[in-house]
Structure formats: structure tokens, C-alpha cells
Write a protein that holds these residues in place. Structure first.
Motif, PDB file in Angstrom:
ATOM      1  N   GLY A   1       0.807  -1.202   0.000  1.00  0.00           N
ATOM      2  CA  GLY A   1       0.000   0.000   0.000  1.00  0.00           C
ATOM      3  C   GLY A   1       0.847   1.262   0.000  1.00  0.00           C
ATOM      4  N   LEU A   2       2.152   1.085  -0.237  1.00  0.00           N
ATOM      5  CA  LEU A   2       3.089   2.207  -0.247  1.00  0.00           C
ATOM      6  C   LEU A   2       3.448   2.587  -1.680  1.00  0.00           C
ATOM      7  CD1 LEU A   2       5.491   0.987   2.595  1.00  0.00           C
ATOM      8  CD2 LEU A   2       3.549   2.570   2.818  1.00  0.00           C
ATOM      9  N   CYS A   3       4.055   3.739  -1.834  1.00  0.00           N
ATOM     10  CA  CYS A   3       4.428   4.238  -3.154  1.00  0.00           C
ATOM     11  C   CYS A   3       5.946   4.220  -3.305  1.00  0.00           C
ATOM     12  CB  CYS A   3       3.900   5.658  -3.341  1.00  0.00           C
ATOM     13  SG  CYS A   3       4.340   6.392  -4.930  1.00  0.00           S
ATOM     14  N   CYS A   4       6.414   3.506  -4.338  1.00  0.00           N
ATOM     15  CA  CYS A   4       7.857   3.432  -4.593  1.00  0.00           C
ATOM     16  C   CYS A   4       8.373   4.799  -5.030  1.00  0.00           C
ATOM     17  CB  CYS A   4       8.146   2.396  -5.677  1.00  0.00           C
ATOM     18  SG  CYS A   4       9.907   2.174  -6.016  1.00  0.00           S
ATOM     19  N   GLY A   5       9.507   5.176  -4.472  1.00  0.00           N
ATOM     20  CA  GLY A   5      10.088   6.473  -4.774  1.00  0.00           C
ATOM     21  C   GLY A   5       9.742   7.509  -3.737  1.00  0.00           C
ATOM     22  N   GLN A   6       8.585   7.301  -3.114  1.00  0.00           N
ATOM     23  CA  GLN A   6       8.144   8.228  -2.068  1.00  0.00           C
ATOM     24  C   GLN A   6       8.220   7.576  -0.683  1.00  0.00           C
ATOM     25  OE1 GLN A   6       4.375  10.233  -2.821  1.00  0.00           O
ATOM     26  NE2 GLN A   6       3.858  10.149  -0.645  1.00  0.00           N
ATOM     27  N   ASP A   7       7.643   6.383  -0.560  1.00  0.00           N
ATOM     28  CA  ASP A   7       7.605   5.697   0.738  1.00  0.00           C
ATOM     29  C   ASP A   7       8.739   4.677   0.909  1.00  0.00           C
ATOM     30  OD1 ASP A   7       5.206   7.027   1.441  1.00  0.00           O
ATOM     31  OD2 ASP A   7       4.066   5.573   0.250  1.00  0.00           O
ATOM     32  N   PHE A   8       9.168   4.106  -0.165  1.00  0.00           N
ATOM     33  CA  PHE A   8      10.281   3.151  -0.120  1.00  0.00           C
ATOM     34  C   PHE A   8      11.051   3.246  -1.430  1.00  0.00           C
ATOM     35  CE2 PHE A   8       6.934   0.765  -2.225  1.00  0.00           C
ATOM     36  CZ  PHE A   8       7.592  -0.008  -3.175  1.00  0.00           C
ATOM     37  N   LYS A   9      12.265   2.696  -1.431  1.00  0.00           N
ATOM     38  CA  LYS A   9      13.124   2.754  -2.613  1.00  0.00           C
ATOM     39  C   LYS A   9      13.512   1.339  -3.058  1.00  0.00           C
ATOM     40  CE  LYS A   9      13.317   7.282  -2.542  1.00  0.00           C
ATOM     41  NZ  LYS A   9      14.569   8.032  -2.442  1.00  0.00           N
ATOM     42  N   VAL A  10      13.953   1.228  -4.297  1.00  0.00           N
ATOM     43  CA  VAL A  10      14.314  -0.077  -4.860  1.00  0.00           C
ATOM     44  C   VAL A  10      15.616   0.036  -5.640  1.00  0.00           C
ATOM     45  CG1 VAL A  10      13.668  -1.808  -6.604  1.00  0.00           C
ATOM     46  CG2 VAL A  10      11.970  -1.026  -4.959  1.00  0.00           C
ATOM     47  N   GLY A  11      16.406  -1.015  -5.571  1.00  0.00           N
ATOM     48  CA  GLY A  11      17.640  -1.088  -6.350  1.00  0.00           C
ATOM     49  C   GLY A  11      17.857  -2.484  -6.881  1.00  0.00           C
ATOM     50  N   TYR A  12      18.882  -2.624  -7.689  1.00  0.00           N
ATOM     51  CA  TYR A  12      19.224  -3.935  -8.260  1.00  0.00           C
ATOM     52  C   TYR A  12      20.739  -4.099  -8.244  1.00  0.00           C
ATOM     53  CZ  TYR A  12      19.550  -7.918 -11.409  1.00  0.00           C
ATOM     54  OH  TYR A  12      19.825  -9.152 -11.937  1.00  0.00           O
ATOM     55  N   SER A  13      21.187  -5.252  -7.759  1.00  0.00           N
ATOM     56  CA  SER A  13      22.613  -5.554  -7.703  1.00  0.00           C
ATOM     57  C   SER A  13      22.808  -7.025  -8.040  1.00  0.00           C
ATOM     58  CB  SER A  13      23.172  -5.254  -6.304  1.00  0.00           C
ATOM     59  OG  SER A  13      24.551  -5.585  -6.234  1.00  0.00           O
ATOM     60  N   PRO A  14      23.139  -7.338  -9.288  1.00  0.00           N
ATOM     61  CA  PRO A  14      23.195  -8.743  -9.708  1.00  0.00           C
ATOM     62  C   PRO A  14      24.250  -9.545  -8.962  1.00  0.00           C
ATOM     63  CG  PRO A  14      24.233  -7.331 -11.340  1.00  0.00           C
ATOM     64  CD  PRO A  14      23.570  -6.418 -10.351  1.00  0.00           C
ATOM     65  N   GLU A  15      23.856 -10.744  -8.566  1.00  0.00           N
ATOM     66  CA  GLU A  15      24.809 -11.621  -7.884  1.00  0.00           C
ATOM     67  C   GLU A  15      25.876 -12.075  -8.872  1.00  0.00           C
ATOM     68  OE1 GLU A  15      25.323 -14.958  -8.428  1.00  0.00           O
ATOM     69  OE2 GLU A  15      23.614 -15.507  -9.700  1.00  0.00           O
ATOM     70  N   ARG A  16      27.099 -12.218  -8.372  1.00  0.00           N
ATOM     71  CA  ARG A  16      28.212 -12.670  -9.212  1.00  0.00           C
ATOM     72  C   ARG A  16      28.987 -13.796  -8.545  1.00  0.00           C
ATOM     73  NH1 ARG A  16      31.071  -7.182 -11.605  1.00  0.00           N
ATOM     74  NH2 ARG A  16      30.310  -7.435 -13.746  1.00  0.00           N
ATOM     75  N   ILE A  17      28.390 -14.403  -7.547  1.00  0.00           N
ATOM     76  CA  ILE A  17      29.073 -15.488  -6.836  1.00  0.00           C
ATOM     77  C   ILE A  17      29.278 -16.671  -7.769  1.00  0.00           C
ATOM     78  CG2 ILE A  17      28.757 -17.213  -5.011  1.00  0.00           C
ATOM     79  CD1 ILE A  17      27.431 -15.030  -3.336  1.00  0.00           C
ATOM     80  N   ASN A  18      30.437 -17.282  -7.689  1.00  0.00           N
ATOM     81  CA  ASN A  18      30.779 -18.441  -8.509  1.00  0.00           C
ATOM     82  C   ASN A  18      30.866 -19.665  -7.592  1.00  0.00           C
ATOM     83  OD1 ASN A  18      31.547 -19.958 -10.727  1.00  0.00           O
ATOM     84  ND2 ASN A  18      33.714 -19.498 -10.491  1.00  0.00           N
ATOM     85  N   PRO A  19      29.771 -20.435  -7.462  1.00  0.00           N
ATOM     86  CA  PRO A  19      29.753 -21.552  -6.513  1.00  0.00           C
ATOM     87  C   PRO A  19      30.927 -22.515  -6.695  1.00  0.00           C
ATOM     88  CG  PRO A  19      27.560 -21.180  -7.382  1.00  0.00           C
ATOM     89  CD  PRO A  19      28.497 -20.310  -8.180  1.00  0.00           C
ATOM     90  N   GLY A  20      31.515 -22.907  -5.582  1.00  0.00           N
ATOM     91  CA  GLY A  20      32.627 -23.852  -5.608  1.00  0.00           C
ATOM     92  C   GLY A  20      33.981 -23.210  -5.857  1.00  0.00           C
ATOM     93  N   ASP A  21      34.001 -21.937  -6.230  1.00  0.00           N
ATOM     94  CA  ASP A  21      35.251 -21.232  -6.528  1.00  0.00           C
ATOM     95  C   ASP A  21      35.846 -20.703  -5.222  1.00  0.00           C
ATOM     96  OD1 ASP A  21      37.279 -19.517  -7.399  1.00  0.00           O
ATOM     97  OD2 ASP A  21      36.156 -18.901  -9.178  1.00  0.00           O
ATOM     98  N   LYS A  22      37.033 -21.174  -4.879  1.00  0.00           N
ATOM     99  CA  LYS A  22      37.676 -20.762  -3.633  1.00  0.00           C
ATOM    100  C   LYS A  22      38.571 -19.543  -3.822  1.00  0.00           C
ATOM    101  CE  LYS A  22      35.678 -24.183  -1.641  1.00  0.00           C
ATOM    102  NZ  LYS A  22      34.437 -23.901  -0.874  1.00  0.00           N
ATOM    103  N   VAL A  23      38.715 -19.082  -5.054  1.00  0.00           N
ATOM    104  CA  VAL A  23      39.555 -17.919  -5.349  1.00  0.00           C
ATOM    105  C   VAL A  23      38.696 -16.671  -5.530  1.00  0.00           C
ATOM    106  CG1 VAL A  23      41.226 -16.905  -6.941  1.00  0.00           C
ATOM    107  CG2 VAL A  23      41.342 -19.360  -6.395  1.00  0.00           C
TER     108      VAL A  23
END
Length: 442
Positions: free
Chosen positions: A146-168
Motif C-alpha cells: 500500500g506504499l508508493c515506490c520512490g516516495q515511501d520506499f526505494k528499490v535497487g538492483y545488484s546482480p549476484e556474481r558469486i561463482n559456486p565452488g570457486d575458492k579464489v
């Protein structure tokens, strides 16, 4: 810039929360928990109970770190109301027709929306095609809260780049792409991730750019592997060893260092389809990316046929042979079986009436039995083999000596050869006697 959200979290007045505690969400949540009050939320009660017992089935963090972490695990969505920054890191798979399955990110958006308070920031990490965050997720958050984005809350995007099993290449030493709906949100999100990402952040100019960057980097890798797979299939017909060609090619400074193989998992084997889908919706038919997917999707069939051909040429009665598949996860030293092409290859061989036994020291035995309804075989229990198929380059397989591998085969009582299919070049073939062993690598 006030950085109100970040400062509240730094002061431990508010929580940061991570929704979805898999191979991506768990490392992020544990990293934030080292500095801030952090909630780890997942709808899977069994998974949460496992973490609470101090067990990390993903192997990304390790049991010891889970046990010492201050991360608060929960399946109660109401607890998200204590968080001022909520990170959504749920999987985004594909449907049977290769179209995007957005149901996990939609469901997560609904849960978060129902518990979203004014002044909060929601950050999506799930891989999606450009436009999903703003055109699909934000409206859900608004409708549920029931809130308005930009006014009541904000949103962003940050793509995951984890490489499973990679120890380096780990979470903290991979540059983090961040984006937000406005400059203030971007700075808040960047400041938050800078607390745990030693490599720093890259501020994308828009959410769509950040969404597209993730798809592009995985599609690029997919295409490069497809090129090597195509070379491998052609060189096989020419009687040329592909690895020998790659070793020679890689002496040039600008060689890319890619190798042929099975391409599965929840990123490279799936993300290009998100690009293909959205491009088609907008009237553009992908040529190169679609072709790469076609080549890589066909590798399991190519290898299955090669196994059968080599077994017949070696004089084996396939239906009476002991065939061991070495490795069932989608990549080396990772227990994840999602979208594993090794699983697909096993199903193809089974479809021909061939019985295969599977060896994988990394995959969880219980999960494997639940998924495939059979038991895993221990490495030390492999015996009287007629064929070994090395599909995944687990370190434990690479550590096997040639003498140990020879021990796994049955005594050569007839004139048939023992067959080794070495997709990941685990064995040094020069140490095998050609008159006894039929060796083939991709």
C-alpha cells in the motif's frame, strides 16, 4: 547525502535482511552479519533447521563459519518488518519451454511487500531480464504494501556474481554492480555493499543496465564455451585431440582460455534464455546467443552417443557392463545439482536401457537419493568397472593416481578394452596402456 538507511543499520538500530538463503543469499547474509544485525529469511523450514544446526550443505561458507555467525535465521516473514534494507536473492529458473520462470521472485516480492515499512530499501539480486525489477517487482511491492515506490520506499538492483565452488573468486573480491531508482538510493546501496565487498562497487547508470550486464556476462561465457564445444565435436571427427589444440592455442597472449564441457547450473545454462525471451518479445530474434545455447544443450546427447560408440568398439556388452559416472553436480567441487547436464546424460543412458552407477564425493547423499531415487557410490567402493565416465572435475577425482584408477576396473578376462571417457581431462592418458584401455577425452 544523509545515508539514513545505512546509518540506521550501522548503529544497529535496524536490521538488514536477506530473503532466499541458497548459494547466493547465504554468503551475503553471513557477510553482513559480521558487521550488522542481520536476518536470514527462507520459506524452506528444513533448510533453516539445517543452518541452525550449524551445517552448510552448500559448502560456500562452511560449518564452522555458520556456527560462529550471528546471523538470525527465520521462516517468519513478519520479522522482515525490522529490516530497513531487504535483499532478495531467490533463484530465477526457466520453464520447460525455456521461458523465464519468475514465480520465485514474484513470490518473494509478495512476501516482502506484505512486510514492507516506510523508509526501507529493497534490493533485488536475482538474475532477470531488463525491466523485471521496475515493471513487475515494484508494482507487486506497492500493491502488497500500500506504499508508493520512490516516495515511501526505494528499490535497487545488484546482480549476484558469486561463482559456486570457486575458492579464489569469492563474494568479497568480486566487484559488485549496484543500481537504484534514483541517485540517493544508488548511494545508499553502494555504501551498504562497500561494507562487505573489498573489491568495491560499480555504480551502473540505471537498473536496466545492471540487469542487462548480468545477462550479458553469462551469455558471453556461454557462447565462448559453445565455440569450444563446436571445435571439440569437429576435431573428434578429424581425429585431433582438442586439448592438444587448446594447449597450443593458449600460448598466444590473447587466447581466452575456455575449454569444452557440459554447461549446466543455475546461471550460464539459464540466463541466456532470459535474454533470448525478452529480445523475442521486443521483435528481435537472437542469432548468436540462441546458437550457443543450442550447441551447449546438445553436448549431453553427443557424449552419451560417444559412450555407447566407445563401449561397442571396445567389445563390451553394454547391458551387462558396470558403468560408473564420476560426478553428477553441475560443476567441480560444488554440491549443486540444479540443471546439471551430468544428470541429463545419466537419464539419456538409462533411456537406452543402460544401468549406470554414480560417484560424487561432494553432492549430498540424501538430496541425491531424493532427486534420483538411487544411492551414490563411494569412490573406494568402485570395482569391477568396464567404463568410467569422468563428467565433473572434482579435486578428489584429480587426486586419484593412475594406479588407483586401474584398480577400479575388472580383471581383463576377455579381449575387450576398458573404457575411460574423460570430459574434464582428469587423467594423464599417456600412463594408460593402449592395448588395455580405450581412452577418449572431449
Amino acid at each position: 547525502m544523509s545515508l539514513e538507511v545505512v546509518n540506521g543499520i550501522k548503529a544497529k538500530k535496524d536490521y538488514v535482511a536477506v530473503v532466499g538463503l541458497g548459494y547466493v543469499g547465504l554468503p551475503i547474509a553471513v557477510a553482513f552479519a559480521e558487521k550488522f544485525k542481520t536476518l536470514g529469511f527462507d520459506i524452506n523450514q528444513e533448510k533453516i533447521d539445517t543452518y541452525k544446526q550449524g551445517i552448510d550443505p552448500t559448502h560456500e561458507i562452511g560449518d564452522e563459519k555458520i556456527q560462529s555467525s550471528t546471523l538470525e535465521f527465520t521462516t517468519d516473514p513478519a520479522r522482515l518488518q525490522a529490516a530497513k534494507m531487504i535483499i532478495i536473492a531467490v533463484p530465477t529458473p526457466i520453464n520447460g519451454d525455456k521461458t523465464p520462470d519468475l514465480s520465485p521472485v514474484v513470490d518473494a516480492s509478495q512476501i516482502v511487500g506484505k512486510n514492507l515499512l516506510k523508509g526501507s530499501i529493497v534490493v533485488f539480486e536475482s538474475t532477470v531480464y531488463p525491466g523485471v525489477t521496475e515493471d513487475i517487482c515494484i508494482p507487486i511491492l506497492e500493491a502488497e504494501s500500500g506504499l508508493c515506490c520512490g516516495q515511501d520506499f526505494k528499490v535497487g538492483y545488484s546482480p549476484e556474481r558469486i561463482n559456486p565452488g570457486d575458492k579464489v573468486h569469492r563474494l568479497d573480491n568480486i566487484t559488485k554492480i549496484v543500481s537504484g531508482i534514483d541517485e540517493e538510493t544508488l548511494e545508499e546501496i553502494a555504501a551498504m555493499y562497500e561494507q562487505i565487498i573489498h573489491a568495491g562497487v560499480y555504480k551502473a547508470p540505471s537498473i536496466k543496465v545492471a540487469e542487462a550486464a548480468k545477462l550479458s556476462e553469462n551469455a558471453q561465457r556461454d557462447i565462448n564455451i559453445a565455440f569450444m564445444n563446436e571445435l571439440a565435436m569437429a576435431f573428434d571427427r578429424m581425429g585431433i585431440n582438442t586439448k592438444d589444440v587448446i594447449d597450443a592455442m593458449n600460448t598466444k597472449w590473447n587466447a581466452l582460455g575456455f575449454y569444452p564441457g557440459l554447461v549446466g547450473g543455475h546461471c550460464i545454462g539459464i540466463d541466456p534464455y532470459y535474454f533470448i525471451y525478452q529480445a523475442e518479445v521486443l521483435g528481435y530474434h537472437s542469432e548468436i546467443i540462441a546458437a550457443g545455447r543450442k550447441v551447449n544443450d546438445g553436448m549431453a546427447t553427443f557424449i552419451a552417443h560417444k559412450v555407447i560408440k566407445k563401449m561397442i568398439q571396445a567389445g563390451k556388452n553394454i547391458n551387462e557392463s558396470n558403468i560408473y559416472v564420476m560426478g553428477i553436480s553441475f560443476k567441480e567441487d560444488c554440491p549443486d545439482m540444479r540443471n546439471s547436464k551430468a544428470v541429463e546424460l545419466c537419464k539419456q543412458l538409462t533411456g537406452y536401457g543402460i544401468t549406470v552407477k554414480v560417484v560424487d564425493p561432494v553432492v549430498d547423499k540424501t538430496e541425491y537419493k531424493r532427486e534420483l531415487n538411487q544411492e551414490l557410490v563411494e569412490i573406494k567402493a568402485v570395482s569391477n568397472a568396464d567404463c568410467l565416465i569422468f563428467l565433473v572435475g572434482h579435486q578428489q577425482f584429480k587426486d586419484l593416481g593412475v594406479a588407483e584408477i586401474k584398480r577400479m576396473f575388472r580383471k581383463n578376462e576377455n579381449q575387450s578394452k576398458h573404457v575411460i571417457i574423460d570430459i574434464k581431462n582428469v587423467i594423464e592418458s599417456k600412463e594408460l596402456e593402449a592395448e588395455i584401455y580405450s581412452y577418449w577425452n572431449l
